[in-house]
Design a protein around this motif. Sequence first.
Motif, PDB file in Angstrom:
ATOM      1  N   PHE A 119       0.832  -1.200   0.000  1.00 58.97           N
ATOM      2  CA  PHE A 119       0.000   0.000   0.000  1.00 58.97           C
ATOM      3  C   PHE A 119       0.866   1.250   0.000  1.00 58.97           C
ATOM      4  N   SER A 120       0.249   2.346  -0.417  1.00 58.85           N
ATOM      5  CA  SER A 120       0.887   3.660  -0.373  1.00 58.85           C
ATOM      6  C   SER A 120      -0.109   4.658   0.182  1.00 58.85           C
ATOM      7  N   LEU A 121       0.179   5.193   1.367  1.00 59.81           N
ATOM      8  CA  LEU A 121      -0.675   6.242   1.928  1.00 59.81           C
ATOM      9  C   LEU A 121      -0.593   7.506   1.085  1.00 59.81           C
ATOM     10  N   ALA A 122       0.571   7.750   0.497  1.00 55.40           N
ATOM     11  CA  ALA A 122       0.733   8.952  -0.324  1.00 55.40           C
ATOM     12  C   ALA A 122      -0.176   8.921  -1.542  1.00 55.40           C
ATOM     13  N   ASP A 123      -0.386   7.726  -2.107  1.00 56.87           N
ATOM     14  CA  ASP A 123      -1.215   7.590  -3.307  1.00 56.87           C
ATOM     15  C   ASP A 123      -2.606   7.043  -3.006  1.00 56.87           C
ATOM     16  N   LEU A 124      -2.902   6.773  -1.719  1.00 55.76           N
ATOM     17  CA  LEU A 124      -4.196   6.209  -1.304  1.00 55.76           C
ATOM     18  C   LEU A 124      -4.472   4.874  -2.000  1.00 55.76           C
ATOM     19  N   THR A 125      -3.422   4.091  -2.215  1.00 53.48           N
ATOM     20  CA  THR A 125      -3.523   2.910  -3.068  1.00 53.48           C
ATOM     21  C   THR A 125      -3.189   1.638  -2.302  1.00 53.48           C
ATOM     22  N   LEU A 126      -3.973   0.597  -2.548  1.00 51.72           N
ATOM     23  CA  LEU A 126      -3.713  -0.745  -2.029  1.00 51.72           C
ATOM     24  C   LEU A 126      -3.600  -1.691  -3.216  1.00 51.72           C
ATOM     25  N   LEU A 185      -6.724  -0.926  -5.527  1.00 52.40           N
ATOM     26  CA  LEU A 185      -7.839  -0.193  -4.947  1.00 52.40           C
ATOM     27  C   LEU A 185      -7.383   1.225  -4.612  1.00 52.40           C
ATOM     28  N   ILE A 186      -8.159   2.216  -5.034  1.00 50.05           N
ATOM     29  CA  ILE A 186      -7.899   3.609  -4.684  1.00 50.05           C
ATOM     30  C   ILE A 186      -8.907   4.018  -3.611  1.00 50.05           C
ATOM     31  N   ARG A 220      -5.589   3.540   6.035  1.00 54.96           N
ATOM     32  CA  ARG A 220      -4.832   3.128   7.217  1.00 54.96           C
ATOM     33  C   ARG A 220      -5.667   2.193   8.098  1.00 54.96           C
ATOM     34  N   ARG A 221      -6.926   2.531   8.291  1.00 55.89           N
ATOM     35  CA  ARG A 221      -7.794   1.704   9.137  1.00 55.89           C
ATOM     36  C   ARG A 221      -8.004   0.326   8.505  1.00 55.89           C
ATOM     37  N   TYR A 222      -8.213   0.291   7.202  1.00 55.23           N
ATOM     38  CA  TYR A 222      -8.427  -0.995   6.532  1.00 55.23           C
ATOM     39  C   TYR A 222      -7.185  -1.876   6.651  1.00 55.23           C
ATOM     40  N   ILE A 223      -6.009  -1.307   6.399  1.00 57.58           N
ATOM     41  CA  ILE A 223      -4.764  -2.078   6.489  1.00 57.58           C
ATOM     42  C   ILE A 223      -4.560  -2.605   7.905  1.00 57.58           C
ATOM     43  N   ASN A 224      -4.763  -1.761   8.904  1.00 56.48           N
ATOM     44  CA  ASN A 224      -4.554  -2.187  10.291  1.00 56.48           C
ATOM     45  C   ASN A 224      -5.469  -3.350  10.657  1.00 56.48           C
ATOM     46  N   ILE A 225      -6.735  -3.258  10.304  1.00 58.10           N
ATOM     47  CA  ILE A 225      -7.675  -4.316  10.667  1.00 58.10           C
ATOM     48  C   ILE A 225      -7.413  -5.573   9.836  1.00 58.10           C
ATOM     49  N   PHE A 226      -7.044  -5.401   8.577  1.00 55.28           N
ATOM     50  CA  PHE A 226      -6.726  -6.549   7.723  1.00 55.28           C
ATOM     51  C   PHE A 226      -5.548  -7.329   8.302  1.00 55.28           C
ATOM     52  N   VAL A 227      -4.475  -6.630   8.677  1.00 53.82           N
ATOM     53  CA  VAL A 227      -3.289  -7.308   9.207  1.00 53.82           C
ATOM     54  C   VAL A 227      -3.575  -7.916  10.579  1.00 53.82           C
ATOM     55  N   ASN A 228      -4.326  -7.212  11.424  1.00 54.09           N
ATOM     56  CA  ASN A 228      -4.735  -7.807  12.701  1.00 54.09           C
ATOM     57  C   ASN A 228      -5.491  -9.111  12.473  1.00 54.09           C
ATOM     58  N   SER A 229      -6.353  -9.116  11.470  1.00 54.20           N
ATOM     59  CA  SER A 229      -7.129 -10.322  11.163  1.00 54.20           C
ATOM     60  C   SER A 229      -6.228 -11.451  10.671  1.00 54.20           C
ATOM     61  N   SER A 280       6.433  -3.117   6.620  1.00 55.10           N
ATOM     62  CA  SER A 280       7.071  -3.840   5.513  1.00 55.10           C
ATOM     63  C   SER A 280       6.216  -3.816   4.251  1.00 55.10           C
ATOM     64  N   LEU A 281       4.909  -3.562   4.391  1.00 53.09           N
ATOM     65  CA  LEU A 281       4.010  -3.533   3.239  1.00 53.09           C
ATOM     66  C   LEU A 281       3.953  -2.165   2.564  1.00 53.09           C
ATOM     67  N   SER A 282       4.508  -1.156   3.213  1.00 56.44           N
ATOM     68  CA  SER A 282       4.385   0.213   2.709  1.00 56.44           C
ATOM     69  C   SER A 282       5.325   0.468   1.536  1.00 56.44           C
ATOM     70  N   LEU A 283       4.813   1.198   0.548  1.00 50.96           N
ATOM     71  CA  LEU A 283       5.610   1.608  -0.613  1.00 50.96           C
ATOM     72  C   LEU A 283       6.054   3.061  -0.524  1.00 50.96           C
ATOM     73  N   ASP A 284       5.822   3.694   0.615  1.00 46.89           N
ATOM     74  CA  ASP A 284       6.094   5.126   0.734  1.00 46.89           C
ATOM     75  C   ASP A 284       7.546   5.441   1.048  1.00 46.89           C
ATOM     76  N   ASN A 285       8.379   4.407   1.143  1.00 48.91           N
ATOM     77  CA  ASN A 285       9.794   4.621   1.440  1.00 48.91           C
ATOM     78  C   ASN A 285      10.649   4.017   0.334  1.00 48.91           C
ATOM     79  N   GLN A 286      10.201   4.198  -0.897  1.00 43.00           N
ATOM     80  CA  GLN A 286      10.833   3.533  -2.035  1.00 43.00           C
ATOM     81  C   GLN A 286      11.877   4.423  -2.685  1.00 43.00           C
ATOM     82  N   ASN A 287      13.032   3.809  -2.994  1.00 39.37           N
ATOM     83  CA  ASN A 287      14.025   4.498  -3.800  1.00 39.37           C
ATOM     84  C   ASN A 287      13.438   4.747  -5.183  1.00 39.37           C
TER      85      ASN A 287
END
Length: 503
Positions: free
Chosen positions: A64-71, A86-87, A95-104, A128-135
């Motif tokens: 996912f990317s919070l910057a692009d609102l993308t999963l 998904l946009i 953020r809420r969807y990712i947190n609950i998905f990973v908790n599940s 580790s799933l985030s793309l917001d720290n990509q070279n």
Amino acid sequence: MSGTCIVQAPVSVYQYNNNGERLIGEDCCVRLHNTGNFTFTFDIIEGSTVILSADIVSALNLQFSLADLTLYFDIRFKSKLHNLKLIFHSVDDLRRYINIFVNSLFEHANKNRVSASDIPDIDNYIESLSLDNQNTELNDDDDIFDDDEQAGGNRNTDGGHNFLLRVGPRTDNTMVMRKYNNHCDLGLFTNDRDCQFRMALPTISDESNQALSANDMLTNNNDHGLFVLDNQRPYEVFNLNLDRGMVVNHLDAIDSSNQQQRVDHILHTNYGDSSAPTFVGFNNRNTMLFDTRVDKPIVNRSDYKTDNKFTCGVTTRTGRFAMGSDKGIVRLYKEPCKTRATVNFQVNIGDDPIIGLDVSPDEQWIVATCPYYVSVFTVLARSTGKLAFDAPMKQDKSPVTRLTISQRDQQRIAQVNGGDLLPFTSAKFESKNGKVVAIVASMGNALISWNFRAIENNRKPQYSITFISGEAIIDNQPFDQTSDILYMSPNQVSVAQRQQRRH
């Protein structure tokens, strides 16, 4: 869909296929359901139409990317790969969807409710799933593959298939075990970019001339020999003398209590050192130390009472030890045969096994391969300077860096495999002068190389990719000191070349 909806959010849905990206639905809703007994499903609906409904562990390569609102995620359905994006409408929704998905996912894997002690692992996994720290780009001096297709080597189509690749630098040999219906042959090639065929040892057999069905092999006697395992005879280890071209003896896998122990895989006691009289074996539950100089060669073993579901392992150059499991856990040990790991790393959650491990020459990094992604993490505790093989990391445990490839490149690979995506082969560190410069793996007929410098700087790296004409690649071995990659497919052994990036 049955069950209790625990989170939902409005999204736009896109699918990537061989023709590019297309809009599936602009005004959709993604929902996550708790269906009881720690099972969870998700669906995507547009109005009253269900676009997708699946178990959460079916979602592969979640990023996912919070910057692009993308999963991003992938689904394999009827042996076909489907790449979805998904946009979301807001950062909070995503953020809420990712947190609950990973908790599940954690609750599904552990069959228990998430507790406070799970939160650090969950946070690290989400990071580790985030793309917001990509070279964003490769460096000018990086070794890269040419994106164009490279020609494969000569193919052997005699009814067998290659399946084990080992190198013997002391004898300049590349060794390939080739399996047929009722026997195995061993091929010897030069260990260089020419990879020239030297000779074949036909029908590898034991001392009684009974053909072996090999499932693992390990160099010994300074690369002049091979220990060979036979999956039909798991309590024996056969010693193949390469100079004589024959099995000269075997070891019975018996411990000091005169108990037989099944051996599924074998490793050098010290990574890459084929000169020692000892080696390590393991099965799904325990690890064993063999000494070839004694009558009962298992001189030590771990004593786990439950099934660890070990799938792979690696030793370091100083004899430290790591084991991977089919539950996505990497266990680190100061040495083999311990019954308690020093540190556990959770590199995935769900049903993805770890299928390969490698360790960097300085023993500070581990790369773990799962079927559809690769995870890299440091085992050096920065506050103490100690390795996690030797001492717990506590607050020094850092998130893993997850490596995968773009949906575009996944589709390019899938198109030559009937529309489905083949799993990664075991990723390897590539080193020059003892320093890691890249991580190399293959998927289908593609070789992929990720820049390691970005990983050291806590960023997700860019990668280069090349496609080999012909067959899917089974294994690869980077050459030290060069930019070449030795690779093996079912019917060929060859070398792929890279070049240094220049502007």
